[in-house]
Design a protein around this motif. Structure first.
Motif, short mmCIF file in Angstrom:
data_model
loop_
_atom_site.label_atom_id
_atom_site.label_comp_id
_atom_site.label_asym_id
_atom_site.label_seq_id
_atom_site.Cartn_x
_atom_site.Cartn_y
_atom_site.Cartn_z
N ARG A 93 12.66 -7.90 7.85
CA ARG A 93 11.48 -8.68 8.23
C ARG A 93 10.27 -8.21 7.43
O ARG A 93 10.01 -7.02 7.29
CB ARG A 93 11.21 -8.50 9.73
N GLY A 94 9.54 -9.15 6.88
CA GLY A 94 8.34 -8.81 6.13
C GLY A 94 7.26 -8.25 7.03
O GLY A 94 7.11 -8.67 8.19
N ALA A 95 6.48 -7.30 6.52
CA ALA A 95 5.43 -6.66 7.31
C ALA A 95 4.29 -7.64 7.56
O ALA A 95 3.96 -8.48 6.72
CB ALA A 95 4.89 -5.44 6.57
N THR A 96 3.69 -7.54 8.74
CA THR A 96 2.48 -8.31 9.02
C THR A 96 1.31 -7.62 8.31
O THR A 96 1.37 -6.43 7.96
CB THR A 96 2.18 -8.37 10.52
N LEU A 97 0.22 -8.36 8.11
CA LEU A 97 -0.93 -7.78 7.44
C LEU A 97 -1.51 -6.62 8.24
O LEU A 97 -1.93 -5.61 7.66
CB LEU A 97 -2.00 -8.85 7.20
N ALA A 98 -1.50 -6.75 9.56
CA ALA A 98 -2.03 -5.66 10.39
C ALA A 98 -1.24 -4.38 10.15
O ALA A 98 -1.81 -3.29 10.02
CB ALA A 98 -1.99 -6.06 11.87
N GLU A 99 0.10 -4.52 10.08
CA GLU A 99 0.94 -3.34 9.84
C GLU A 99 0.71 -2.79 8.43
O GLU A 99 0.51 -1.58 8.23
CB GLU A 99 2.41 -3.71 10.01
N GLY A 100 0.76 -3.70 7.46
CA GLY A 100 0.64 -3.26 6.07
C GLY A 100 -0.73 -2.70 5.74
O GLY A 100 -0.86 -1.72 5.01
N LEU A 101 -1.79 -3.33 6.29
CA LEU A 101 -3.13 -2.86 5.99
C LEU A 101 -3.42 -1.52 6.65
O LEU A 101 -4.13 -0.68 6.09
CB LEU A 101 -4.16 -3.91 6.44
N GLN A 102 -2.86 -1.32 7.83
CA GLN A 102 -3.04 -0.02 8.49
C GLN A 102 -2.51 1.10 7.59
O GLN A 102 -3.18 2.11 7.36
CB GLN A 102 -2.31 -0.01 9.84
N LYS A 103 -1.32 0.90 7.06
CA LYS A 103 -0.73 1.90 6.17
C LYS A 103 -1.52 2.00 4.86
O LYS A 103 -1.71 3.09 4.32
CB LYS A 103 0.72 1.55 5.87
N ALA A 104 -2.00 0.85 4.37
CA ALA A 104 -2.71 0.84 3.11
C ALA A 104 -4.03 1.59 3.20
O ALA A 104 -4.39 2.36 2.30
CB ALA A 104 -2.96 -0.60 2.66
N VAL A 105 -4.78 1.38 4.28
CA VAL A 105 -6.06 2.07 4.44
C VAL A 105 -5.84 3.57 4.59
O VAL A 105 -6.54 4.39 3.99
CB VAL A 105 -6.84 1.51 5.65
N GLU A 106 -4.84 3.93 5.39
CA GLU A 106 -4.54 5.36 5.56
C GLU A 106 -4.14 6.00 4.24
O GLU A 106 -4.57 7.11 3.91
CB GLU A 106 -3.43 5.53 6.61
N ALA A 107 -3.32 5.27 3.46
CA ALA A 107 -2.89 5.80 2.17
C ALA A 107 -4.06 5.91 1.20
O ALA A 107 -4.18 6.88 0.44
CB ALA A 107 -1.80 4.90 1.58
N ALA A 108 -4.95 4.91 1.23
CA ALA A 108 -6.10 4.93 0.32
C ALA A 108 -7.03 6.09 0.63
O ALA A 108 -7.55 6.76 -0.28
CB ALA A 108 -6.86 3.61 0.41
#
Length: 702
Positions: A128-143
């Motif tokens: 299942r493809g990630a939702t934006l909420a899931e993906g952005l949460q990880k992206a902000v933390e990674a950034a």
């Protein structure tokens, strides 16, 4: 699947100005990379970074609300292990499927494929493809985790219990996908659509964004903030040029200062200030440095590049009447300039020569002694080079300049501004009545300070600069302080490149090995010093090879010349030009290959081979012809080599191609008769020596 543009902003307290540009670029790049990896943004997405003193933000185009499902191929096990003789799934296969979230119903759909040894079972599914909420949460933390932050702060959140670590306390988070807020949280903050604008000049508070694409314009209009670092920098540069033109000058050119000031203001407003003209009696380098380093001002220069008594201030506020801001900055800079004048006046009360003895109390290195001892070594090296290049008169000048070169380290001005070492020494030397070439040498002995820097302007300065860098290199190598990896605390790579440039561009007749040996001799009294000329020579030639490749020479050309370790580095450009011209000859490839073959033959001989031929032992016509060609060609090549005409020396070798080719076709080098074999090896050694005077031609062989 439709997409929208995304905007993420983290609002914080004032960020470190010297790091802001990198922080903004890193935040945007890492955020976008994470979204692309998650399949939420295409590889073609446009990423725009924003960075102001109180915010990091990124705008990413074409971001999906939900990433597409991804096909997943899972290798299970050999068919023989997963399926029993009756065609049923084994317990091992069922257990594996259960771990993947599947059951026995999936067995019928398993794919079988051979890996060349056995048939293997594969389970194909869709993730299942990630939702934006899931993906952005990880992206902000990674950034945030990837930000190049040297030191972090630990601060308490509003609940009074929890603490977080970040470069500065964060106060708001914006995350908009089109007009929709994305529910993410970080550093104790929940995402919304509001931020704060300029501390004093925002039209509204808070600043609210309708959608992701209106971010920059809304922040400029309602928040009085130019969010883009690049736009803000360009606006400052424009205002500086305009204000300078009105004031009748030009601002000093300093990209680092422009970047730093861009990181200090959110809406720039350039103003013109001035100070008393009497301060211009102080060397302009002092005034410029104090205005730049302490106040972040842009000093104004006249058409001749001379400092005026005006400066430009980049203010963060734009009052209707700017006189109070200008007056405040003028009051602030005045004591700084007065300090510089005081240091300058006090320093001139003592001569440079009177300060030299004080260097004996300044530690240079715990294994190499004091600055006073170091100065004595530099004097000895400079004097020796001076004697070699210009006799007693030049040696005396070089020694005097070397003796005084470090004296300004004990002045008040250099104590306050270490960047002025050498520069102030020149001014004080001229005040003491010393000759201009001595004063220039005191300033120039630090040159070249960086890649592309100018060389010392005179021969005396060149000798002292050379001696200073050689003392550092030889000394550090002698106590084992050799650079490893990226670590080079004593800037030995830069010193080596400086030596290379002075020897080559100055075309100084100073053989490198002799120079290193002579420099090592001045360390005889240093306990624990072990000469390391061989390792240092390797280090210098490695730097030389890298520098030449950066200048556009091919690796083959560089290797051919540098592998021969030319002692006069000033000859190297001529050798490279000669090699390049030789490579264009039709005979070049065959001669390079032959040279390589000869080298390999000689390497296999256990005893050393003398380049000597007994003509009475020349039997085969081909070896007679080769010897005759060498007798004809070698004197021509040698004569050209001695005069420095390296192109002519190599060109002469072209006549050897035919006799060399015939020799290898018709002559057995390793003859059974020892005398014949030795004579033929001697003939090849003669050939090898003739072909490798200018460069190792075997390096040109593909």
């Amino acid at each position: 699947m439709s997409s929208k543009n995304l905007l993420v902003e983290l609002f914080v307290e004032e960020l470190p100005p010297k790091a802001l540009k990198k922080l903004g670029e890193s935040f945007a790049a890492a955020l976008a990379a994470s979204l692309k990896t998650a399949g939420l943004a295409p590889s073609t997405a446009t990423v725009t970074a924003f960075a102001s003193p109180r915010r990091l933000a990124a705008h990413v185009t074409d971001v999906l609300a939900v990433a597409a499902d991804k096909p997943v191929v899972q290798k299970l096990m050999p068919v023989a292990v997963g399926i029993d003789a009756a065609g049923n799934a084994t317990p091992a296969l069922l257990k594996k499927l259960a771990a993947l979230g599947a059951d026995a119903a999936a067995v019928a759909g398993l794919r079988r494929e051979s890996d060349g040894k056995a048939d293997i079972l594969f389970y194909d599914s869709l993730a299942r493809g990630a939702t934006l909420a899931e993906g952005l949460q990880k992206a902000v933390e990674a950034a945030l985790a990837a930000l190049p932050i040297p030191k972090v702060m630990t601060y308490q959140l509003g609940d009074g219990w929890d603490t977080v670590n970040f470069v500065r306390p964060a106060h708001a988070l914006v995350a908009l996908h089109g007009a929709d807020v994305v529910p993410v949280s970080v550093l104790g903050l929940n995402a919304g659509r509001a931020t704060q604008g300029h501390r004093f000049e925002a039209a509204v508070d808070p600043v609210v964004f309708a959608d992701a694409d209106s971010y920059a314009e809304t922040l400029r209009r309602d928040g009085a903030v130019i969010a883009s670092f690049a736009e803000r920098r360009a606006e400052i540069a424009r205002q500086l040029a305009a204000a300078a033109a009105i004031a009748g000058g030009r601002p000093i050119d300093d990209d680092a200062l422009l970047d730093e000031v861009t990181a200090l203001v959110e809406r720039p407003n350039v103003l013109v200030g001035q100070f008393e003209a009497e301060f211009l009696a102080v060397p302009q380098e002092c005034l410029i440095l104090t205005m730049k380093a302490n106040q972040k001002y842009f000093p104004l220069l006249d058409a001749a590049g001379k400092l005026t008594n005006k400066f430009l201030v980049v203010s963060n506020i734009s009052p209707a009447d700017a006189s109070a801001v200008i007056g405040g900055n003028e009051r602030v800079v005045r004591p700084r300039l007065a300090d510089a004048k005081f240091f300058y006046d006090q320093d001139r009360k003592k001569t440079l020569e009177s300060r030299v003895l004080g260097l004996a109390k300044v530690v240079y290195h715990n294994k190499l002694g004091t600055q006073g001892e170091r100065v004595q070594r530099v004097c000895a090296i400079a004097q020796g080079i001076g004697l070699q290049l210009g006799g007693e008169a030049l040696a005396v000048q070089a020694e005097q300049a070397a003796l005084l070169a470090k004296a300004d380290l004990l002045t008040d001005m250099v104590g306050e501004f270490p960047e002025l070492q050498g520069i102030m020494g020149r001014y004080y030397a001229l005040h003491d009545g010393l000759a201009a070439d001595i004063a220039d040498a005191i300033e120039d002995h630090y040159k070249p300070r960086f890649a592309g820097d100018s060389l010392p302007r005179g021969l005396v300065g060149t000798l002292v600069a050379l001696a200073d860098k050689l003392e550092t290199l030889v000394g550090m190598f002698g106590i084992g302080q050799i650079p490893t990896g990226d670590r080079d605390p004593f800037a030995l790579r830069r010193h080596a490149l400086g030596v290379i440039r002075m020897l080559s561009e100055g075309n100084l007749n100073l053989p490198l090995n002799e120079l290193l040996t002579a420099s090592a001799s001045v360390f005889a009294a240093v306990d624990g010093f072990k000469p390391a000329e061989s390792a240092l020579a390797d280090f210098i030639y490695e730097r030389l090879a890298g520098s030449l490749r950066e200048q556009g020479y091919t690796a083959q050309e560089v290797d051919a010349v540098v592998s021969q370790r030319p002692q006069r580095l000033g000859d190297i450009p001529k050798r490279l030009a000669a090699v390049r011209a030789f490579s264009a000859l039709p005979e070049a490839a065959a001669l390079a290959a032959a040279n390589k073959r000869v080298g390999n033959i000689l390497k296999k001989v256990e005893d050393s081979v003398d380049a000597w031929v007994d003509t009475a032992l020349l039997r085969e016509p081909a070896e007679v012809a080769l010897h005759a060609a060498l007798v004809d060609v070698v004197p021509q090549a040698d004569a050209a080599f001695v005069t420095g005409d390296y192109s002519e020396s190599l060109q002469a070798l072209a006549a050897l191609r035919a006799p060399v080719d015939t020799f290898f076709d018709d002559v057995m080098v390793n003859a059974d008769d020892p005398a014949l074999r030795a004579n033929r090896l001697g003939l090849l050694a003669t050939l090898h020596a003739a072909m490798n005077q200018v460069a190792d031609l075997s390096k040109l062989s593909a």
